[in-house]
Design a protein around this motif. Structure first.
Motif, short mmCIF file in Angstrom:
data_model
loop_
_atom_site.label_atom_id
_atom_site.label_comp_id
_atom_site.label_asym_id
_atom_site.label_seq_id
_atom_site.Cartn_x
_atom_site.Cartn_y
_atom_site.Cartn_z
N GLY A 95 32.99 39.50 38.34
CA GLY A 95 32.65 38.33 37.68
C GLY A 95 34.04 37.75 36.95
O GLY A 95 34.22 36.60 36.79
N LEU A 96 34.48 38.79 36.29
CA LEU A 96 35.66 38.61 35.43
C LEU A 96 36.88 38.42 36.35
O LEU A 96 37.59 37.59 35.88
N THR A 97 37.05 38.97 37.64
CA THR A 97 38.12 38.42 38.38
C THR A 97 38.13 36.92 38.92
O THR A 97 38.97 36.43 38.95
N LEU A 98 36.87 36.54 39.04
CA LEU A 98 36.54 34.95 39.18
C LEU A 98 37.26 34.17 38.05
O LEU A 98 37.93 33.08 38.39
N PHE A 99 37.19 34.64 36.97
CA PHE A 99 37.62 34.03 35.74
C PHE A 99 39.21 33.93 35.73
O PHE A 99 39.88 32.97 35.81
N ALA A 100 39.71 34.91 36.24
CA ALA A 100 41.12 35.27 36.42
C ALA A 100 41.63 34.51 37.46
O ALA A 100 42.89 33.69 37.34
N ILE A 101 41.22 34.23 38.67
CA ILE A 101 41.48 33.72 39.81
C ILE A 101 41.55 32.15 39.31
O ILE A 101 42.57 31.30 39.47
N ARG A 153 24.57 39.63 45.23
CA ARG A 153 24.88 38.17 44.62
C ARG A 153 25.95 37.89 44.29
O ARG A 153 26.90 36.58 44.73
N ALA A 154 26.98 38.79 43.63
CA ALA A 154 28.25 38.48 43.21
C ALA A 154 29.18 38.45 44.48
O ALA A 154 30.20 37.42 44.37
N ILE A 196 33.99 27.48 40.75
CA ILE A 196 34.25 29.13 40.73
C ILE A 196 33.91 29.58 39.26
O ILE A 196 33.07 30.53 39.35
N LEU A 197 34.13 28.70 38.36
CA LEU A 197 33.85 28.92 36.74
C LEU A 197 32.29 29.29 36.65
O LEU A 197 31.97 29.99 35.79
N ARG A 198 31.55 28.06 37.07
CA ARG A 198 30.22 28.30 36.83
C ARG A 198 29.60 29.41 37.60
O ARG A 198 28.60 30.00 37.06
N SER A 199 30.04 29.86 38.68
CA SER A 199 29.50 31.15 39.46
C SER A 199 29.90 32.37 38.73
O SER A 199 29.19 33.06 38.39
N ALA A 200 31.06 32.23 38.16
CA ALA A 200 31.48 33.29 37.28
C ALA A 200 30.76 33.68 36.25
O ALA A 200 30.40 34.95 35.82
N TRP A 201 30.41 32.53 35.45
CA TRP A 201 29.60 32.76 34.26
C TRP A 201 28.35 33.32 34.52
O TRP A 201 27.65 33.95 33.76
N ALA A 202 27.58 32.81 35.56
CA ALA A 202 26.27 33.28 35.92
C ALA A 202 26.40 35.01 36.40
O ALA A 202 25.45 35.50 35.66
N VAL A 203 27.36 35.61 36.77
CA VAL A 203 27.39 36.68 37.10
C VAL A 203 27.65 37.47 36.00
O VAL A 203 27.19 38.79 35.86
N VAL A 204 28.87 37.16 35.15
CA VAL A 204 29.10 38.01 33.65
C VAL A 204 27.91 37.89 32.88
O VAL A 204 27.67 38.73 32.24
N ARG A 205 27.20 36.82 32.69
CA ARG A 205 26.28 36.62 31.92
C ARG A 205 25.12 37.72 32.03
O ARG A 205 24.48 38.54 31.49
N GLU A 206 24.53 37.64 33.32
CA GLU A 206 23.55 38.70 33.81
C GLU A 206 24.09 40.23 33.97
O GLU A 206 23.08 40.94 33.46
#
Length: 290
Positions: A95-101, A153-154, A196-206
């Motif tokens: 999830g964090l790598t998605l934010f970086a991307i 899921r991630a 991407i940011l929406r997906s990243a937030w869901a993974v990091v949050r859970e």
């Protein structure tokens, strides 16, 4: 005296999840190099961004695959729950790598919008089509059947980001071929960033919720108290409820119950564990009688 149930139902899904991620990693890694070359030669930011995403996806999928294999190792005296939690750490990293991307693509898009570059639309189109095909197959592999595993899921979210990136690159290529308007390339890259940011937030949050020992989804200790008091005869009080998850598939709970005088304490405890399993899907419960 506490009674423990050490079943781990989520483990039955491990081989299937491992196979899904291995196939997706193979597909992603095999096409990654073609997209890197195509993005550099054509000058397309959308392709370069998608290639960078695929590179990170490949690393993340390998990490997820390793996490699942590591999670199959048995528990020992140091790690009494085994290595299952490593998969949650891997999902958090994904999830964090998605934010970086997303940040990197945004910076590059801003540069490209202010300083447009020549883009070879024809080459971009064929590479985008190939990436779309590979990502469709990988996404289908990861999402077929049912799986609550956060790592799967991630991984699927990573591939979905790539899928959308390929669609964006395809649309951008068609616009460039028919109109010659190159700013569409970085503009569509930014659109992908938002998804991407929406997906990243869901993974990091859970994953963060699980690592912080948050209550499993659908489990409210107030509801647990109410259900046990109503459904199990002989309980005077329910207290000190703590619920958490080792992984999504392994919710756990500990609690204390006070049994009415004259009641069979062991029978009441057994009924409590049955209710927890049937109503709240918790196979591992520790019930202490006080």
């Amino acid at each position: 005296m506490a009674n423990h149930d050490h079943d781990a139902p989520g483990h039955s899904h491990v081989p299937k999840n491992e196979f899904k991620i291995a196939i997706a990693a193979l597909l992603t890694g095999s096409f990654m190099f073609a997209e890197v070359i195509g993005g550099v030669v054509s000058g397309s930011l959308a392709l370069i961004a998608d290639a960078g995403h695929m590179l990170t996806d490949f690393a993340s999928l390998v990490l997820a695959w390793g996490a699942i294999r590591l999670g199959r190792r048995p528990a020992d005296w140091k790690l009494t729950f085994g290595f299952d939690r490593f998969s949650i750490l891997a999902a958090l990293v994904n999830g964090l790598t998605l934010f970086a991307i997303a940040i990197w693509i945004t910076i590059e898009a801003i540069k490209r919008i202010s300083n447009p570059q020549e883009i070879l639309g024809g080459m971009m189109l064929w590479v985008a089509l190939g990436g779309l095909a590979v990502n469709l197959v990988a996404f289908w592999v990861l999402t077929r059947g049912e799986s609550d595993n956060l790592n799967v899921r991630a991984a699927a979210l990573h591939v979905a980001g790539d899928l959308l990136g390929s669609v964006a690159a395809l649309v951008a290529a068609l616009v460039i071929i028919f109109t010659g308007w190159t700013p569409i390339d970085p503009i569509l890259s930014v659109v992908v960033v938002l998804i991407i940011l929406r997906s990243a937030w869901a993974v990091v949050r859970e994953s963060g919720h699980i690592l912080l020992e948050g209550a499993p989804a659908g489990i409210d200790r107030r509801d647990v108290t109410k259900v046990l008091m109503n459904d199990v005869p002989g309980i005077r009080k329910v207290d000190h409820i703590h619920a958490w998850s080792v992984t999504q598939e392994r919710p756990m709970i500990t609690l204390e119950i006070e049994v009415s005088a004259g009641e069979n304490a062991q029978k009441v405890k057994s009924q409590v564990k049955d209710v927890l399993k049937s109503r709240f899907k918790i196979d591992h419960s520790t019930v202490e009688i006080v």
